[in-house]
Enzyme design. Structure first.
Site, PDB file in Angstrom:
ATOM      1  N   SER A 136       0.829  -1.220   0.000  1.00  0.00           N
ATOM      2  CA  SER A 136       0.000   0.000   0.000  1.00  0.00           C
ATOM      3  C   SER A 136       0.856   1.259   0.000  1.00  0.00           C
ATOM      4  O   SER A 136       0.541   2.241  -0.701  1.00  0.00           O
ATOM      5  CB  SER A 136      -0.980   0.006   1.171  1.00  0.00           C
ATOM      6  N   HIS A 167      -1.732  -9.002   1.973  1.00  0.00           N
ATOM      7  CA  HIS A 167      -1.498  -7.707   2.662  1.00  0.00           C
ATOM      8  C   HIS A 167      -2.679  -7.464   3.612  1.00  0.00           C
ATOM      9  O   HIS A 167      -2.952  -8.292   4.479  1.00  0.00           O
ATOM     10  CB  HIS A 167      -1.320  -6.634   1.580  1.00  0.00           C
ATOM     11  N   HIS A 223       5.980 -12.550   7.547  1.00  0.00           N
ATOM     12  CA  HIS A 223       6.162 -11.153   7.136  1.00  0.00           C
ATOM     13  C   HIS A 223       7.345 -11.051   6.183  1.00  0.00           C
ATOM     14  O   HIS A 223       8.308 -11.809   6.305  1.00  0.00           O
ATOM     15  CB  HIS A 223       6.400 -10.238   8.353  1.00  0.00           C
ATOM     16  N   ARG A 280       3.022  -4.672  16.720  1.00  0.00           N
ATOM     17  CA  ARG A 280       1.621  -4.260  16.577  1.00  0.00           C
ATOM     18  C   ARG A 280       0.699  -5.380  17.086  1.00  0.00           C
ATOM     19  O   ARG A 280      -0.383  -5.115  17.598  1.00  0.00           O
ATOM     20  CB  ARG A 280       1.315  -3.935  15.105  1.00  0.00           C
ATOM     21  N   ASP A 327      -2.154  -8.568  11.642  1.00  0.00           N
ATOM     22  CA  ASP A 327      -3.500  -9.042  11.309  1.00  0.00           C
ATOM     23  C   ASP A 327      -3.948 -10.238  12.148  1.00  0.00           C
ATOM     24  O   ASP A 327      -5.122 -10.594  12.149  1.00  0.00           O
ATOM     25  CB  ASP A 327      -3.552  -9.410   9.821  1.00  0.00           C
ATOM     26  N   ARG A 332      -4.198   3.410   7.305  1.00  0.00           N
ATOM     27  CA  ARG A 332      -3.006   3.422   6.442  1.00  0.00           C
ATOM     28  C   ARG A 332      -2.887   4.750   5.673  1.00  0.00           C
ATOM     29  O   ARG A 332      -1.779   5.188   5.328  1.00  0.00           O
ATOM     30  CB  ARG A 332      -3.071   2.213   5.512  1.00  0.00           C
ATOM     31  N   ARG A 338      10.734   4.544 -11.941  1.00  0.00           N
ATOM     32  CA  ARG A 338      10.754   3.766 -13.184  1.00  0.00           C
ATOM     33  C   ARG A 338      11.924   2.784 -13.140  1.00  0.00           C
ATOM     34  O   ARG A 338      12.939   2.996 -13.803  1.00  0.00           O
ATOM     35  CB  ARG A 338      10.894   4.748 -14.349  1.00  0.00           C
TER      36      ARG A 338
HETATM   37  N1  CMX Z   1       1.623 -19.861   5.963  1.00  0.00           N
HETATM   38  C1  CMX Z   1       2.041 -20.740   5.029  1.00  0.00           C
HETATM   39  N2  CMX Z   1       3.084 -20.523   4.201  1.00  0.00           N
HETATM   40  C2  CMX Z   1       3.759 -19.370   4.383  1.00  0.00           C
HETATM   41  C3  CMX Z   1       3.417 -18.433   5.364  1.00  0.00           C
HETATM   42  C4  CMX Z   1       2.284 -18.697   6.165  1.00  0.00           C
HETATM   43  N3  CMX Z   1       1.847 -17.860   7.075  1.00  0.00           N
HETATM   44  N4  CMX Z   1       4.278 -17.403   5.291  1.00  0.00           N
HETATM   45  C5  CMX Z   1       5.133 -17.674   4.287  1.00  0.00           C
HETATM   46  N5  CMX Z   1       4.798 -18.858   3.727  1.00  0.00           N
HETATM   47  C6  CMX Z   1       5.405 -19.481   2.552  1.00  0.00           C
HETATM   48  C7  CMX Z   1       5.193 -18.574   1.355  1.00  0.00           C
HETATM   49  O1  CMX Z   1       3.887 -18.730   0.812  1.00  0.00           O
HETATM   50  C8  CMX Z   1       6.316 -18.997   0.443  1.00  0.00           C
HETATM   51  O2  CMX Z   1       5.927 -20.206  -0.161  1.00  0.00           O
HETATM   52  P1  CMX Z   1       6.268 -20.505  -1.739  1.00  0.00           P
HETATM   53  O3  CMX Z   1       7.760 -20.380  -1.833  1.00  0.00           O
HETATM   54  O4  CMX Z   1       5.742 -21.872  -1.942  1.00  0.00           O
HETATM   55  O5  CMX Z   1       5.552 -19.449  -2.519  1.00  0.00           O
HETATM   56  C9  CMX Z   1       7.439 -19.311   1.435  1.00  0.00           C
HETATM   57  O6  CMX Z   1       6.796 -19.565   2.695  1.00  0.00           O
HETATM   58  C10 CMX Z   1       8.443 -18.187   1.590  1.00  0.00           C
HETATM   59  O7  CMX Z   1       7.764 -17.038   2.004  1.00  0.00           O
HETATM   60  P2  CMX Z   1       8.508 -15.924   2.900  1.00  0.00           P
HETATM   61  O8  CMX Z   1       9.738 -15.511   2.161  1.00  0.00           O
HETATM   62  O9  CMX Z   1       8.651 -16.416   4.298  1.00  0.00           O
HETATM   63  O10 CMX Z   1       7.432 -14.775   2.945  1.00  0.00           O
HETATM   64  P3  CMX Z   1       7.177 -13.600   1.881  1.00  0.00           P
HETATM   65  O11 CMX Z   1       8.057 -12.475   2.239  1.00  0.00           O
HETATM   66  O12 CMX Z   1       7.218 -14.122   0.498  1.00  0.00           O
HETATM   67  O13 CMX Z   1       5.656 -13.277   2.190  1.00  0.00           O
HETATM   68  C11 CMX Z   1       3.796 -12.897   3.584  1.00  0.00           C
HETATM   69  C12 CMX Z   1       5.278 -12.622   3.372  1.00  0.00           C
HETATM   70  C13 CMX Z   1       3.281 -11.996   4.688  1.00  0.00           C
HETATM   71  C14 CMX Z   1       3.021 -12.558   2.299  1.00  0.00           C
HETATM   72  C15 CMX Z   1       3.605 -14.389   3.952  1.00  0.00           C
HETATM   73  O14 CMX Z   1       4.254 -14.650   5.187  1.00  0.00           O
HETATM   74  C16 CMX Z   1       2.151 -14.795   4.046  1.00  0.00           C
HETATM   75  O15 CMX Z   1       1.560 -15.158   3.008  1.00  0.00           O
HETATM   76  N6  CMX Z   1       1.527 -14.741   5.278  1.00  0.00           N
HETATM   77  C17 CMX Z   1       0.120 -15.007   5.417  1.00  0.00           C
HETATM   78  C18 CMX Z   1      -0.691 -13.817   4.925  1.00  0.00           C
HETATM   79  C19 CMX Z   1      -0.582 -12.635   5.873  1.00  0.00           C
HETATM   80  O16 CMX Z   1      -0.707 -12.764   7.074  1.00  0.00           O
HETATM   81  N7  CMX Z   1      -0.383 -11.437   5.303  1.00  0.00           N
HETATM   82  C20 CMX Z   1      -0.370 -10.179   6.099  1.00  0.00           C
HETATM   83  C21 CMX Z   1       1.005  -9.516   6.207  1.00  0.00           C
HETATM   84  C22 CMX Z   1       0.918  -8.230   6.982  1.00  0.00           C
HETATM   85  C23 CMX Z   1       0.167  -7.178   6.224  1.00  0.00           C
HETATM   86  O17 CMX Z   1       0.656  -6.736   5.165  1.00  0.00           O
HETATM   87  O18 CMX Z   1      -0.928  -6.784   6.634  1.00  0.00           O
END
Ligand code: CMX
Length: 439
Positions: A241, A271, A318, A327, A373, A399, A419
Site C-alpha cells: 500500500s 497484505h 512477514h 503491533r 492481522d 493506512r 521507473r
Molecule cells: N503460511 C504458510 N506458508 C507461508 C506463510 C504462512 N503464514 N508465510 C510464508 N509462507 C510461505 C510462502 O507462501 C512462500 O511459499 P512458496 O515459496 O511456496 O511461494 C514461502 O513460505 C516463503 O515465504 P517468505 O519468504 O517467508 O514470505 P514472503 O516475504 O514471500 O511473504 C507474507 C510474506 C506476509 C506474504 C507471507 O508470510 C504470508 O503469506 N503470510 C500469510 C498472509 C498474511 O498474514 N499477510 C499479512 C502480512 C501483513 C500485512 O501486510 O498486513
C-alpha cells in the site's frame, strides 16, 4: 495557512534543501549490491525508496520517526480519561518529525473536523453498489469519487509551479483523511445496517467520531479505534500500500488517485485483507469442530491441514519482520486489559502459542511469527463487529495517515517519476552466458 501546514513548511522546506545538498555530496555512495535471487524474490531487502515517516527493523519492528509503539503509547496525547494514543498525534509526528503537544493534537482534530464534509455524489456512488460488493471495492471507488475535490489536480491544470506541489498535496491529504471515516462508516452502515446512517459528531476526536459513525457507543471500542488507527498507519515504504501510493503519486497523480490505488493493494489477502482472512480461518476451524474452543492439538492439526491444502496460515509471516510484530503485542496488551476472558481472544493466544513452532519447522518460511492481522479481528468481534469483510477498510482508513504524510514529503523533496528497469528472462540468460563465456 493552518498551523500544521505552517509548522510543516517551517520544518520541511529547509530540510528539502538540506537533502538536495546531501544527495549532491553523497550521490556516488554505494548502498548495496543485489543478485538474481533478489530480483526474483520481489526485491526484498533491496533499498530503492526513501520514506521519512517510519522505518522497520526485522527484529525490533516499526519505529515512527524513531519512536517504537510502546514509546508512542507513552508519549502521544490521549483523550481525557483515555489510555490509547490519538492518531492525530501520530500524523503530526510523521509529518513534522516532532512529538505534538496536547494543543497541537487538538488543532489537528479541529482541522479535520472542519474539512469532513463529504459531497453527495460520493454517497451516490457507494449506494450504486450491490450489497454483495466487497467493502474494499466500495471504499476504493468512493475515494475515486472524492477525487472531484482534488486541489492538486485543479492546480496542476491551471499550471502550478513545481515548488508548490507540496502545498496542494497537503490540502488534498488533509481533506481526504478528514473525510475517510465518514465514507468508511457510510459503507459499513449501508452494507450491514440497513443504510441507517449516523451523522458525525464534530466534538469527538477523529477515531472516536469514526467509532460513533460506525454505530459503536462503547468507550472500549473508541479506545480500540484510537489504538487501531495508530498502529496500522505506517510500516515504512516498501509494503504494497505504501509503495503503491508512492509509485502512483510519482506520476503526479493526485492523493485521491494514489490512495485509491493503494487501497486496491491493501485489499489483497497477502497484505491488508489478511485481517479478515484470520477471522474467517478461526471461525472455519471452530465450525469444523462443531463450535467452542479448540484444543491446542486441534489447532496444530488445522495448521497442517491448511498448509497441506497449499494455503497460507493468515496472520503469520512477514516480508521484513523476523519476530513477533509489536503491533500484535500492542493489541494483545489491549486485550489483556479489556477482555482477558474473551473466548476468541483466548483462541488467538493459543494459536500464537502453537503456530510459530509449527511454521518454524517449514524451512522455506522465513518468519513464523504473527503479524498485525493475527489479532485485530478478535478485538473487533469482542465489541460486536462481526462483519469481517469490513475489517480491511478499517486498516485502509488508518493506512491513509502514513502513506499520505509520505506523499506530502515526496512532493516536498521533488522525488522523481519511479521507473525501475525490467528485463526478460531471455535477456538474463544471454547476459549470464556471455559473462561466463568471457570469464
Ligand atoms: N503460511 C504458510 N506458508 C507461508 C506463510 C504462512 N503464514 N508465510 C510464508 N509462507 C510461505 C510462502 O507462501 C512462500 O511459499 P512458496 O515459496 O511456496 O511461494 C514461502 O513460505 C516463503 O515465504 P517468505 O519468504 O517467508 O514470505 P514472503 O516475504 O514471500 O511473504 C507474507 C510474506 C506476509 C506474504 C507471507 O508470510 C504470508 O503469506 N503470510 C500469510 C498472509 C498474511 O498474514 N499477510 C499479512 C502480512 C501483513 C500485512 O501486510 O498486513
Amino acid at each position: 495557512m493552518d498551523k500544521l501546514k505552517n509548522k510543516f513548511a517551517e520544518k520541511a522546506l529547509p530540510k528539502a534543501s538540506e537533502i538536495k545538498e546531501f544527495i549532491k555530496e553523497n550521490g556516488d555512495f554505494v548502498l548495496g549490491q543485489y543478485n538474481l535471487d533478489a530480483v526474483f524474490s520481489g526485491q526484498k531487502g533491496m533499498i530503492g525508496l526513501i520514506t521519512e515517516t517510519s522505518l522497520l527493523d526485522a527484529e525490533e519492528g516499526i519505529r515512527f520517526r524513531g519512536y517504537s509503539i510502546p514509546e508512542l503509547s507513552d508519549k502521544l496525547p490521549k483523550v481525557t480519561g483515555g489510555n490509547e494514543p490519538l492518531p492525530e498525534g501520530l500524523f503530526y509526528l510523521m509529518l513534522t518529525g516532532d512529538l505534538p503537544s496536547e494543543e497541537d493534537v487538538h488543532d489537528v482534530t479541529n482541522n479535520w473536523a472542519r474539512r469532513a464534509i463529504v459531497p453527495k455524489h460520493v454517497f451516490n456512488v457507494i449506494d450504486a453498489f450491490p450489497l454483495n460488493a466487497h467493502p474494499m471495492t466500495q471504499f476504493s471507488a468512493a475515494i475515486m469519487a472524492l477525487q472531484t475535490e482534488s486541489e492538486f489536480a485543479a492546480a496542476y491544470r491551471k499550471g502550478v509551479n513545481k515548488k508548490d506541489y507540496w502545498d496542494y498535496t497537503y490540502e488534498d491529504t488533509m481533506n481526504l483523511i478528514a473525510r475517510l471515516p465518514r465514507v468508511a462508516a457510510y459503507i459499513y452502515r449501508k452494507t450491514y445496517k440497513f443504510s441507517e446512517h449516523i451523522e458525525p459528531n464534530p466534538k469527538l476526536d477523529w477515531a472516536g467520531n469514526f467509532a460513533h459513525m460506525l454505530g459503536y457507543s462503547n468507550e472500549g471500542f473508541s479506545e480500540l479505534m484510537r489504538l487501531y488507527m495508530t498502529i496500522h498507519a505506517d510500516h515504512e515504504g516498501g509494503n504494497v500500500s505504501a509503495h503503491t501510493t508512492h509509485l502512483v503519486g510519482s506520476a503526479l497523480s493526485d492523493p485521491y488517485l494514489s490512495l485509491s490505488a493503494a487501497m486496491n493493494g491493501l485489499a489483497g489477502p497477502l497484505h491488508g485483507l489478511a485481517n479478515q482472512e484470520v477471522i474467517r480461518w478461526v471461525l472455519e476451524l471452530q465450525a469444523e469442530l462443531g463450535g467452542g474452543k479448540p484444543s491446542k492439538q486441534q489447532i496444530e492439526d488445522y495448521i497442517h491441514k491448511t498448509i497441506n491444502e497449499g494455503k497460507v496460515v493468515p496472520g503469520y509471516g512477514h516480508a521484513v519482520l523476523r519476530k513477533t510484530d509489536p503491533r500484535f503485542t500492542a493489541q494483545m496488551e489491549f486485550a489483556k486489559k479489556h477482555m482477558p476472558n474473551d473466548e476468541l481472544v483466548n483462541i488467538v493466544w493459543d494459536i500464537y502459542d502453537i503456530t510459530p513452532t509449527v511454521l518454524g519447522t517449514i524451512k522455506k518460511i522465513k518468519n513464523p511469527w504473527p503479524n498485525v492481522d493475527a489479532h485485530s479481528g478478535a478485538l473487533l468481534l469482542h465489541y460486536g463487529m462481526k462483519e469481517y469483510d469490513f475489517y480491511t477498510v478499517l486498516f485502509g482508513v488508518s493506512r491513509a495517515l502514513g502513506v499520505l504524510a509520505s506523499l506530502i514529503w515526496d512532493r516536498t523533496l521533488g522525488l522523481p517519476l519511479e521507473r525501475p528497469k525490467s528485463v526478460t528472462t531471455d535477456w538474463l540468460k544471454k547476459t549470464i552466458a556471455a559473462k561466463k563465456a568471457s570469464a
